[in-house]
Design an enzyme around this catalytic site. Sequence first.
Site: not given
Ligand code: NOJ
Length: 526
Positions: A15, A17, A19, A23, A92, A188, A255, A315-316
């Site tokens: 980050d 700035n 907040d 970013d 992405d 995605d 993906e 991240h999922d």
């Molecule tokens: C897969 C992404 O990796 C995930 O983070 C997202 O919530 C879903 N697709 C929907 O776009």
Amino acid sequence: MNTTIYQIYPRSFYDSNGDGIGDLQGIIQKLDYIKSLGFETIWISPFYASPQADFGYDVADYYSIAPEYGTMQDAEKLINEVHHRQMKIVFDMVMNHTSDQHHWFLESKQNKTNTKADWYIWRDKPNNWKSIVGPKAWHYCETRKQYYFASFLPFQPDLNYRNPAVKKAMFDVCRFWLQKGVDGFRLDIFNCIYKDKDFKNNPFSILHAFPSEDYPGGNFQIRKYSVNQDENFEFAQELRQVVDAFQPPRLLIGEVFGKHDLKKKYLGNNNGLHLIFLFEMLFYKFKPSFFQKKIMEFNQHYAAPFMPTTVFSNHDQFRSIRRIGNSLEKAKILATLQFTLRGVPTVYAGEEIGMTNGTISIKNGKDPITKPYSWVPQFIANLLPVAINRDNCRTPMQWNTHKNAGFSTANETWLPVNKDIENRNVEQQVNNETSLLHVFKRLIKLRNENEILSNGSIELVKTNHQQILAFTRTLHNEQLMVLLNFSKVNISNQLNVPIKAVLFSIKGKSIFNGVLEGYDAVILKI
Ligand code: NOJ
């Protein structure tokens, strides 16, 4: 196609700035760090204009930047600064759906006659298709008096790619960013793009009650007609043509989910996507036998000219270090695997310092997918193999031991910083030659200097102990042998081939006398 990928979740990286939200300027300030690790490619999760209901995976305008992340100038600067350091940057691209706040959808939902009326998937009556997260995929719109379809969450309506105008609009978005110099796209939920044109009901299946790694969704149905349609594979090739019109060459990484035979169709005859994520490694078992099986499987399905990918975290899902009890020693074995297996290594920011998962409860989750699961008791959620609160793998990057682990000067960060920052922060590990971060650095350097580690073939080698994994990498007339000890005890594994040099050992050994220390791994030139 071969590279090494570092994934950044922009909200949590740095980050600039104050907040409390990461970013683009923050990423720019940390590019030298990424370069110092040795990565070639950076993939950044979405930062386009968005209501952030799914933290950017709900795009409201593909042509502008969400103000909390910066401006178009920042995005351009980011691209240029990455290139300036001889690295590549992949954005992405969320093509399957937009935010329900995108002006396309706002218009589409008005009535059945507007110019965007057919840009989304509208029906008078829903069929039985389910969403990937939570059961409902069809949502009623009062204004239009019809249902729209959403593969993911209700505020992410799916676009209708059977309408050529939609396809053109999205290809134009891609061209816009390619012209700005973006080196490719991570795509995605690319397996969802097309749906059966007749909306046939999906078959019921008792075996598909729960989501599984190659079958997200569950809900007692085989998603025969709502994912992986033949048109998707053709679409991959059309998209490839779009990016192939640009020089230097660009990268498409998808993906997609399903069995290998199905996933491979996205690669076409080497004229579709360049790479697809193979998510099974996220759910690894820390055993040589697991990886032996994967090496054979990947060899069978992704032989040259194709290339597999090696992904341990993203991240999922839970940061997969939890599968090894958060052990930094075992994480070094995984890192060695990641950079010596045949396949494009994709490292999720923080993995290089062994960041662990947060402890944010479902009740306090900011992640929108927690809502449909709010009834699940927390202790059950902790036991599930798949994450139903993705906040825990998205906590802020740990740079040092200062306020907010050096991520932000704000009093409150968008997600709380983890507690275990003492040994798991960049500053401490940069200064410690035996750290996990240094293992990553040494491995990436070796991979960058030895083409054999990227493009060599891979063959399993029989060992005399079930806790040792051994394989060779071969290119032209060169050969390497990689030996990894998955146990904490020393194991003797004599080789009957002459060793020309020890290129790497986790423990820093420069000779190999046939004994592998506990949790050591060696890369030998033979
Ligand atoms: C897969 C992404 O990796 C995930 O983070 C997202 O919530 C879903 N697709 C929907 O776009």
